[in-house]
Design a protein around this motif. Structure first.
Motif, PDB file in Angstrom:
ATOM      1  N   ALA A 208      37.209  15.213  21.332  1.00  0.00           N
ATOM      2  CA  ALA A 208      38.083  14.306  20.573  1.00  0.00           C
ATOM      3  C   ALA A 208      37.425  12.955  20.286  1.00  0.00           C
ATOM      4  O   ALA A 208      38.079  12.037  19.821  1.00  0.00           O
ATOM      5  N   LEU A 209      36.104  12.844  20.544  1.00  0.00           N
ATOM      6  CA  LEU A 209      35.432  11.550  20.426  1.00  0.00           C
ATOM      7  C   LEU A 209      34.684  11.425  19.105  1.00  0.00           C
ATOM      8  O   LEU A 209      34.265  12.416  18.507  1.00  0.00           O
ATOM      9  N   ASP A 210      34.482  10.180  18.672  1.00  0.00           N
ATOM     10  CA  ASP A 210      33.670   9.898  17.497  1.00  0.00           C
ATOM     11  C   ASP A 210      32.230  10.342  17.733  1.00  0.00           C
ATOM     12  O   ASP A 210      31.779  10.451  18.866  1.00  0.00           O
ATOM     13  N   VAL A 211      31.488  10.553  16.636  1.00  0.00           N
ATOM     14  CA  VAL A 211      30.109  11.021  16.768  1.00  0.00           C
ATOM     15  C   VAL A 211      29.244  10.014  17.524  1.00  0.00           C
ATOM     16  O   VAL A 211      28.361  10.398  18.295  1.00  0.00           O
ATOM     17  N   THR A 212      29.487   8.716  17.335  1.00  0.00           N
ATOM     18  CA  THR A 212      28.683   7.710  18.037  1.00  0.00           C
ATOM     19  C   THR A 212      28.998   7.698  19.529  1.00  0.00           C
ATOM     20  O   THR A 212      28.100   7.604  20.362  1.00  0.00           O
ATOM     21  N   GLU A 373      40.659  13.661  -7.432  1.00  0.00           N
ATOM     22  CA  GLU A 373      39.507  13.278  -6.629  1.00  0.00           C
ATOM     23  C   GLU A 373      39.836  13.452  -5.145  1.00  0.00           C
ATOM     24  O   GLU A 373      40.989  13.337  -4.729  1.00  0.00           O
ATOM     25  N   THR A 374      38.809  13.743  -4.348  1.00  0.00           N
ATOM     26  CA  THR A 374      38.931  13.652  -2.892  1.00  0.00           C
ATOM     27  C   THR A 374      38.077  12.484  -2.431  1.00  0.00           C
ATOM     28  O   THR A 374      36.845  12.520  -2.564  1.00  0.00           O
ATOM     29  N   LEU A 375      38.733  11.448  -1.935  1.00  0.00           N
ATOM     30  CA  LEU A 375      38.025  10.290  -1.391  1.00  0.00           C
ATOM     31  C   LEU A 375      37.971  10.439   0.123  1.00  0.00           C
ATOM     32  O   LEU A 375      39.015  10.491   0.792  1.00  0.00           O
ATOM     33  N   GLY A 376      36.784  10.548   0.681  1.00  0.00           N
ATOM     34  CA  GLY A 376      36.620  10.635   2.128  1.00  0.00           C
ATOM     35  C   GLY A 376      36.608   9.252   2.754  1.00  0.00           C
ATOM     36  O   GLY A 376      35.976   8.334   2.228  1.00  0.00           O
ATOM     37  N   LEU A 377      37.329   9.100   3.867  1.00  0.00           N
ATOM     38  CA  LEU A 377      37.379   7.834   4.587  1.00  0.00           C
ATOM     39  C   LEU A 377      36.858   8.090   5.988  1.00  0.00           C
ATOM     40  O   LEU A 377      37.484   8.818   6.773  1.00  0.00           O
ATOM     41  N   VAL A 378      35.695   7.534   6.310  1.00  0.00           N
ATOM     42  CA  VAL A 378      35.028   7.849   7.571  1.00  0.00           C
ATOM     43  C   VAL A 378      34.768   6.580   8.380  1.00  0.00           C
ATOM     44  O   VAL A 378      34.572   5.505   7.815  1.00  0.00           O
ATOM     45  N   HIS A 545      36.564  11.208  11.437  1.00  0.00           N
ATOM     46  CA  HIS A 545      35.397  10.567  12.041  1.00  0.00           C
ATOM     47  C   HIS A 545      34.186  11.495  11.989  1.00  0.00           C
ATOM     48  O   HIS A 545      33.094  11.123  12.407  1.00  0.00           O
ATOM     49  N   ASP A 546      34.386  12.730  11.476  1.00  0.00           N
ATOM     50  CA  ASP A 546      33.324  13.728  11.399  1.00  0.00           C
ATOM     51  C   ASP A 546      32.663  13.670  10.032  1.00  0.00           C
ATOM     52  O   ASP A 546      33.216  14.101   9.028  1.00  0.00           O
ATOM     53  N   LEU A 547      31.453  13.142  10.007  1.00  0.00           N
ATOM     54  CA  LEU A 547      30.759  12.908   8.730  1.00  0.00           C
ATOM     55  C   LEU A 547      30.447  14.209   8.002  1.00  0.00           C
ATOM     56  O   LEU A 547      30.502  14.271   6.770  1.00  0.00           O
TER      57      LEU A 547
END
Length: 596
Positions: A208-212, A373-378, A545-547
């Protein structure tokens, strides 16, 4: 071709270092059963494996494969109605061996925590919310070591320093709810290390954690292993993470080990269709696939030739630029315009403080979204992504700024006006478990928004529409009468999508809608969202949060940090030519294990 991992030098070194090591743990013919009314469910079906001294062994598989039950069995934490029905679990104890499977509960205390420790998947539920983090760890130390409370406190703060927690003395006095997800996970790691165990079991510690944060936790575990020479069992559903940390891997499916071997061997020469499916169903950062393969695609093919044809059938497509989308779908005018939007949350005012302090969750944000459009928010957790999505829908009231939908300023809309607008404006929430009322059937959940917005003439038409939508999201008509607890996480998320579709919306915000799902279930849902976009010409804001997921889904990508959008542009340009240091940091943190 199937994409194989880049095996870095540190993993190869660990493979060669530990190949001749002796086992520290032996699992023989282990079988775990759960009594289910009139029948028994075999969750772990006669498995055998060894764990070598000083190695990291990966156990990979989807939810329900038996990997977590295996780890709980080693700790003998299986609770009723489950039980270890057969098999042995041998732990090296000095010069001899002890069979944990045959020990009484009172004798297990000598080994739990001291010889074998575990990091559980969800730190929030693993830590007691009514005790401070420091108190919970000092109790463990005092239970297993004959030292005073003050010495235990000193050791706890030293452990907090070792796992690189900021302000260790302050965190010692903090409660779990006051910490971030990554900080809570580091507290759990400190607790597991408190007695310097020989074996550390990490059950989905980064899911469940961010990639960083995930990258930090993986690097931390490697350093700790080298320092204490401990053995690690690392459990996950993500083969990319396994490639980063493990030297050997077991692949579990339906309670059995279907494949095992060195990481490099399994990735490059996978034999079982299930393993091949797990490798192939993750979004590929290097190619734009027309669709994602799933585990079922591989399980339903009969031979190697069919599998090769299946892989070859997935075409690579170029992303359309925003200019192409404008020409293709409309007049070129944005469907949504966000101007200087800010959402602040007040902090508790301290005594004698003149002015209230604010958390700037969304800070002066502006962007446009075009039709279809699909705008990704990361961005990382806490950057403001979810708050921005909910502010756009006015589920959270912004402090200032403007929101235009179809050139109408909806910032000042009344509650009744917003209620009418929400027929066109929908959201798919992150957690499919809490998104559905457990007391209502699936059919009732889908029909409810139709009743609110007075769609269709009668209940019969609404029921027919509900069943049609269930089939549209690849569920069956029979699911109409079921309750949420009877469905898996992926099925629940598809029900949530069907409920959104019941209103025939034009604009959908997907808020981390696949982050809690297994990689193959995630592939199913992402394919479904793509198909629905093509059929209904939906406009999406896709928050994650998953690029790799954002890159697969999005036409454009916006990168958010500390409440601000720091970079926005065509997905390919942002990924291949990032301008901001923060964007580069996010890209570098993605596990490259699945890509060559």
């Amino acid at each position: 071709m199937i994409f194989v991992p880049y095996i870095n030098d540190s993993i190869l070194n660990r493979i060669f270092d530990h190949m001749n090591n002796d086992p520290i743990l032996k699992v023989e013919n282990l079988c775990v059963e759960f009594s289910m009314e009139q029948r028994k469910l075999c969750a772990v079906d006669h498995i055998d494996f060894d764990l070598l001294e000083g190695e990291t062994l990966g156990i990979v598989g989807e939810s329900g494969s038996g990997k977590s039950v295996t780890s709980l069995s080693i700790m003998k934490l299986i609770s009723s109605p489950g039980k270890i029905s057969s098999g042995n679990i041998y732990l090296k104890n000095g010069k001899g061996w002890v069979n944990l499977a045959k020990l009484e509960e009172k004798n297990l205390r000598e080994y739990r925590g001291k010889k074998i420790a575990m990091i559980f998947q969800e730190p929030m539920t693993s830590l007691n919310p009514v005790y401070t983090c420091g108190k919970q760890i000092t109790e463990v130390i005092m239970l297993h070591q004959n030292i005073s409370k003050s010495k235990a406190k000193e050791k706890t703060i030293a452990l907090f320093n070792e796992v690189l927690l900021p302000r260790p003395e302050e965190i010692y006095r903090s409660y779990p709810h006051q910490l971030s997800g990554g900080q809570k996970q580091r507290v759990m790691i400190a607790m597991a290390l408190s007695c310097q165990p020989d074996i550390l079991i990490a059950d989905e510690p980064t899911t469940a954690l961010d990639v960083t944060v995930q990258k930090f936790i993986l690097e931390l575990l490697k350093k700790i292993q080298e320092k204490y020479k401990m053995s690690i069992i690392f459990i996950t559903h993500d083969l990319g993470v396994i490639a980063e940390i493990a030297s050997r891997v077991l692949v579990m499916y339906e309670g059995r080990i279907v494949e095992q071997g060195l990481v490099e061997q399994i990735f490059k020469h996978a034999q079982h269709p299930y393993t091949k499916g797990l490798i192939a169903c993750r979004p590929n950062l290097e190619r734009n696939q027309s669709k994602l393969l799933t585990v079922n695609d591989f399980l339903n093919t009969e031979n190697e030739e069919e599998i090769e044809k299946l892989i070859a059938s997935i075409t690579v497509k170029d992303k359309e630029s925003i200019e192409q989308l404008k020409r293709k779908y409309g007049s070129g005018e944005p469907l949504l315009k966000v101007k200087n939007l800010s959402t602040y949350f007040p902090l508790k005012k301290k005594l004698f403080e003149k002015e209230r302090q604010w958390v700037k969750a969304v800070d002066n944000v502006s962007f446009d979204v075009y039709p279809s459009e699909t705008l990704g928010l990361v961005g990382e957790s806490g950057c403001g992504k979810t708050t921005l999505g909910r502010s756009i829908l006015r589920l959270i009231e912004p402090k200032r700024g403007w929101i235009y939908y179809n050139n109408d300023n909806i910032t000042g809309y009344s509650k009744s006006q917003m209620r009418t607008l929400r027929k066109d404006f929908q959201i798919i929430f992150q957690d499919p478990y809490s998104s559905l009322n457990p007391r209502k059937t699936i059919g009732s959940a889908i029909i409810e928004p139709m009743l609110v917005h007075q769609l269709y003439k009668n209940d019969k038409e609404r029921k027919e529409k509900s069943i049609e939508l269930l089939e549209k999201v690849q569920l069956e008509a029979d699911h109409f009468k079921r309750y949420p607890h009877e469905l898996s996480g992926g099925q629940r998320q598809r029900v949530c999508i069907a409920r959104v579709l019941s209103l025939d919306p034009k604009f959908i915000i997907c808020d981390e809608s696949v982050s809690a799902l297994d990689v193959s279930v995630q592939a199913h849902v992402l394919n479904l969202l793509h198909e629905l976009k093509e059929e209904y010409l939906f406009t999406y804001i896709f928050i994650s949060h998953d690029l790799s997921v954002v890159k697969h889904m999005s036409d454009r990508m916006a990168v958010m940090n500390k409440g601000k959008i720091v970079e926005i542009g065509d997905t390919e340009k942002v990924y291949n030519y990032p301008k901001e240091t923060y964007t580069k940091k996010l890209i570098e943190a993605v596990p490259k294990g699945l890509f060559n």
